[in-house]
Design an enzyme around this catalytic site. Structure first.
Site, PDB file in Angstrom:
ATOM      1  N   ASN A 286       0.676  -9.703  -4.151  1.00 21.88           N
ATOM      2  CA  ASN A 286       0.264  -8.520  -3.400  1.00 21.88           C
ATOM      3  C   ASN A 286       1.429  -7.570  -3.126  1.00 21.88           C
ATOM      4  O   ASN A 286       1.210  -6.379  -2.918  1.00 21.88           O
ATOM      5  CB  ASN A 286      -0.375  -8.990  -2.080  1.00 21.88           C
ATOM      6  CG  ASN A 286      -0.503  -7.871  -1.085  1.00 21.88           C
ATOM      7  OD1 ASN A 286      -1.410  -7.057  -1.173  1.00 21.88           O
ATOM      8  ND2 ASN A 286       0.430  -7.790  -0.137  1.00 21.88           N
TER       9      ASN A 286
ATOM     10  N   TYR B  19       4.353   4.332 -10.142  1.00 23.37           N
ATOM     11  CA  TYR B  19       3.420   3.379  -9.525  1.00 23.37           C
ATOM     12  C   TYR B  19       2.234   3.125 -10.452  1.00 23.37           C
ATOM     13  O   TYR B  19       1.845   1.969 -10.686  1.00 23.37           O
ATOM     14  CB  TYR B  19       2.943   3.965  -8.193  1.00 23.37           C
ATOM     15  CG  TYR B  19       1.953   3.116  -7.428  1.00 23.37           C
ATOM     16  CD1 TYR B  19       2.385   2.084  -6.598  1.00 23.37           C
ATOM     17  CD2 TYR B  19       0.580   3.353  -7.520  1.00 23.37           C
ATOM     18  CE1 TYR B  19       1.474   1.308  -5.882  1.00 23.37           C
ATOM     19  CE2 TYR B  19      -0.334   2.581  -6.819  1.00 23.37           C
ATOM     20  CZ  TYR B  19       0.113   1.566  -5.996  1.00 23.37           C
ATOM     21  OH  TYR B  19      -0.804   0.801  -5.301  1.00 23.37           O
TER      22      TYR B  19
ATOM     23  N   ALA C 270       2.022   3.465 -13.690  1.00 24.25           N
ATOM     24  CA  ALA C 270       2.456   2.674 -14.855  1.00 24.25           C
ATOM     25  C   ALA C 270       2.640   1.209 -14.465  1.00 24.25           C
ATOM     26  O   ALA C 270       2.248   0.294 -15.210  1.00 24.25           O
ATOM     27  CB  ALA C 270       3.759   3.245 -15.420  1.00 24.25           C
TER      28      ALA C 270
ATOM     29  N   LYS D  73       1.107  -0.423 -12.137  1.00 26.47           N
ATOM     30  CA  LYS D  73      -0.181  -1.073 -11.870  1.00 26.47           C
ATOM     31  C   LYS D  73      -0.986  -1.280 -13.170  1.00 26.47           C
ATOM     32  O   LYS D  73      -1.759  -2.233 -13.282  1.00 26.47           O
ATOM     33  CB  LYS D  73      -0.969  -0.267 -10.847  1.00 26.47           C
ATOM     34  CG  LYS D  73      -0.334  -0.302  -9.447  1.00 26.47           C
ATOM     35  CD  LYS D  73      -0.260  -1.717  -8.908  1.00 26.47           C
ATOM     36  CE  LYS D  73       0.282  -1.807  -7.503  1.00 26.47           C
ATOM     37  NZ  LYS D  73       0.312  -3.164  -6.960  1.00 26.47           N
TER      38      LYS D  73
HETATM   39  P1  NAP Z   1       2.288  -2.272   2.699  1.00 22.51           P
HETATM   40  O1  NAP Z   1       1.468  -2.191   3.953  1.00 22.51           O
HETATM   41  O2  NAP Z   1       3.372  -1.278   2.509  1.00 22.51           O
HETATM   42  O3  NAP Z   1       2.892  -3.750   2.582  1.00 22.51           O
HETATM   43  C1  NAP Z   1       3.654  -4.077   1.454  1.00 22.51           C
HETATM   44  C2  NAP Z   1       4.075  -5.519   1.536  1.00 22.51           C
HETATM   45  O4  NAP Z   1       4.843  -5.823   0.359  1.00 22.51           O
HETATM   46  C3  NAP Z   1       4.982  -5.801   2.732  1.00 22.51           C
HETATM   47  O5  NAP Z   1       4.713  -7.082   3.224  1.00 22.51           O
HETATM   48  C4  NAP Z   1       6.368  -5.763   2.098  1.00 22.51           C
HETATM   49  O6  NAP Z   1       7.323  -6.568   2.776  1.00 22.51           O
HETATM   50  C5  NAP Z   1       6.089  -6.379   0.754  1.00 22.51           C
HETATM   51  N1  NAP Z   1       7.125  -6.090  -0.238  1.00 22.51           N
HETATM   52  C6  NAP Z   1       7.530  -4.886  -0.705  1.00 22.51           C
HETATM   53  N2  NAP Z   1       8.510  -5.054  -1.612  1.00 22.51           N
HETATM   54  C7  NAP Z   1       8.706  -6.396  -1.732  1.00 22.51           C
HETATM   55  C8  NAP Z   1       9.552  -7.210  -2.526  1.00 22.51           C
HETATM   56  N3  NAP Z   1      10.425  -6.670  -3.401  1.00 22.51           N
HETATM   57  N4  NAP Z   1       9.490  -8.554  -2.375  1.00 22.51           N
HETATM   58  C9  NAP Z   1       8.629  -9.113  -1.513  1.00 22.51           C
HETATM   59  N5  NAP Z   1       7.791  -8.402  -0.733  1.00 22.51           N
HETATM   60  C10 NAP Z   1       7.837  -7.052  -0.853  1.00 22.51           C
HETATM   61  O7  NAP Z   1       1.361  -2.180   1.409  1.00 22.51           O
HETATM   62  P2  NAP Z   1      -0.231  -2.309   1.226  1.00 22.51           P
HETATM   63  O8  NAP Z   1      -0.817  -0.959   1.336  1.00 22.51           O
HETATM   64  O9  NAP Z   1      -0.741  -3.414   2.081  1.00 22.51           O
HETATM   65  O10 NAP Z   1      -0.303  -2.722  -0.317  1.00 22.51           O
HETATM   66  C11 NAP Z   1      -0.393  -4.073  -0.726  1.00 22.51           C
HETATM   67  C12 NAP Z   1      -0.674  -4.085  -2.223  1.00 22.51           C
HETATM   68  O11 NAP Z   1      -1.901  -3.405  -2.487  1.00 22.51           O
HETATM   69  C13 NAP Z   1       0.397  -3.366  -3.045  1.00 22.51           C
HETATM   70  O12 NAP Z   1       0.590  -4.039  -4.269  1.00 22.51           O
HETATM   71  C14 NAP Z   1      -0.223  -2.005  -3.285  1.00 22.51           C
HETATM   72  O13 NAP Z   1       0.286  -1.377  -4.424  1.00 22.51           O
HETATM   73  C15 NAP Z   1      -1.687  -2.391  -3.450  1.00 22.51           C
HETATM   74  N6  NAP Z   1      -2.618  -1.288  -3.212  1.00 22.51           N
HETATM   75  C16 NAP Z   1      -2.621  -0.604  -2.034  1.00 22.51           C
HETATM   76  C17 NAP Z   1      -3.517   0.439  -1.858  1.00 22.51           C
HETATM   77  C18 NAP Z   1      -3.577   1.226  -0.577  1.00 22.51           C
HETATM   78  O14 NAP Z   1      -4.281   2.263  -0.545  1.00 22.51           O
HETATM   79  N7  NAP Z   1      -2.907   0.815   0.486  1.00 22.51           N
HETATM   80  C19 NAP Z   1      -4.408   0.781  -2.885  1.00 22.51           C
HETATM   81  C20 NAP Z   1      -4.372   0.060  -4.081  1.00 22.51           C
HETATM   82  C21 NAP Z   1      -3.480  -0.980  -4.228  1.00 22.51           C
HETATM   83  P3  NAP Z   1       8.513  -5.870   3.636  1.00 22.51           P
HETATM   84  O15 NAP Z   1       7.841  -5.112   4.722  1.00 22.51           O
HETATM   85  O16 NAP Z   1       9.277  -7.029   4.118  1.00 22.51           O
HETATM   86  O17 NAP Z   1       9.260  -4.992   2.668  1.00 22.51           O
END
Ligand code: NAP
Length: 245
Positions: free
Chosen positions: A89, A155, A157, A159
């Site tokens: 994730n 991003y 690319a 995904k």
């Molecule tokens: P978020 O709230 O920003 O949380 C991201 C998480 O990833 C945090 O726990 C962060 O930990 C961790 N992280 C980032 N870089 C890391 C690394 N190098 N190693 C280990 N952990 C890392 O993001 P989110 O919106 O929940 O997104 C979660 C996933 O869903 C992502 O893959 C995102 O691309 C995908 N997604 C999100 C959306 C959306 O609209 N939000 C839509 C489609 C897909 P730290 O805080 O410790 O850095």
């Protein structure tokens, strides 16, 4: 009590936090991985242990770093003895106009979102394949399929790459490890809360359900894919986007 173990990368905040809670509800041992947000991870650990009586550990590891991923594997095995589910994730996004988009920024996004998924699928997936049992769920995005934005081309690319990795690892680890991906559309998290209201209003107009998803609407699908109810679902990408027009 179910004593299976799940690793959730980026489990400290946002969608990852909801995924952690959804597995805690059904008694899994939980590994909450994070990169920097230690306090969030520790308070989530406390919350799920108090609420659901589960065992959990917080594990600081940068998924784009090979040594850290090996540590994630080994420390999980030291603590719980086995790994049943891996949820990839962890992800980042740097939205920027092309003239400000640097190679370093592009690589940073690819390293976290794509190389990170490759490394965990390689090391933790190989462990599962050897054990002839396991389940991997990779969080991609509709940006990896067709909701493309020039500001987030790195991003998008990354995904698209996660979808490709999902299919390759499903082939490689068959028939023992199911590997699937979820492609969420917009979800209310820290990634989206920085967006300006005008942009959000425009985006909402493109969604049949006329709203962004709540994190639980993603975590429920992850939990389903990990369950035996999804025992014949493999090498698939499930869109969870409210019906994008
Ligand atoms: P978020 O709230 O920003 O949380 C991201 C998480 O990833 C945090 O726990 C962060 O930990 C961790 N992280 C980032 N870089 C890391 C690394 N190098 N190693 C280990 N952990 C890392 O993001 P989110 O919106 O929940 O997104 C979660 C996933 O869903 C992502 O893959 C995102 O691309 C995908 N997604 C999100 C959306 C959306 O609209 N939000 C839509 C489609 C897909 P730290 O805080 O410790 O850095």
């Amino acid at each position: 009590m179910n004593k299976k173990t799940v690793i959730v990368t980026g489990g400290s905040r946002g969608i990852g936090k909801a995924i952690v809670k959804s597995f805690a509800e059904i008694g899994y041992n939980i590994v909450i991985n994070y990169k920097t947000s230690e306090n969030d991870a520790l308070s989530l650990k406390k919350e799920i242990e108090e609420t659901y009586g589960v065992s959990s550990i917080t594990l600081k590891a940068d998924v784009s770093c090979e040594e850290d991923v090996k540590k994630l594997l080994n420390k999980t095995l030291d603590k719980f003895g086995s790994i049943d589910i891996l949820v990839n994730n962890a992800g980042i996004a740097h939205d920027n106009f092309l003239e400000f988009k640097t190679k370093d920024e592009f690589l940073d996004t690819l390293n976290t979102n794509l190389v990170g998924t490759f490394l965990t699928c390689k090391y933790i997936g190989s462990y599962m394949f050897e054990k002839k049992k396991g389940n991997i769920i990779n969080i991609s995005s509709t940006n990896g399929i067709d909701t493309l934005y020039p500001e987030s081309m790195d991003y998008d690319a990354s995904k698209a790459g996660v979808i490709s990795l999902t299919k390759n690892f499903a082939n490689l680890y068959a028939p023992y490890v199911r590997v699937n991906s979820i492609a969420p559309g917009w979800v209310n998290t820290d990634i989206t809360k920085e967006l300006d209201k005008e942009f959000i209003d425009l985006e909402v107009k493109k969604i049949l359900l006329e709203r962004f998803a709540d994190v639980e609407e993603i975590s429920k699908v992850v939990k389903f894919l990990a369950s035996d109810d999804a025992s014949y679902i493999n090498k698939t990408i499930i869109r969870v986007d409210g019906g994008l027009k």
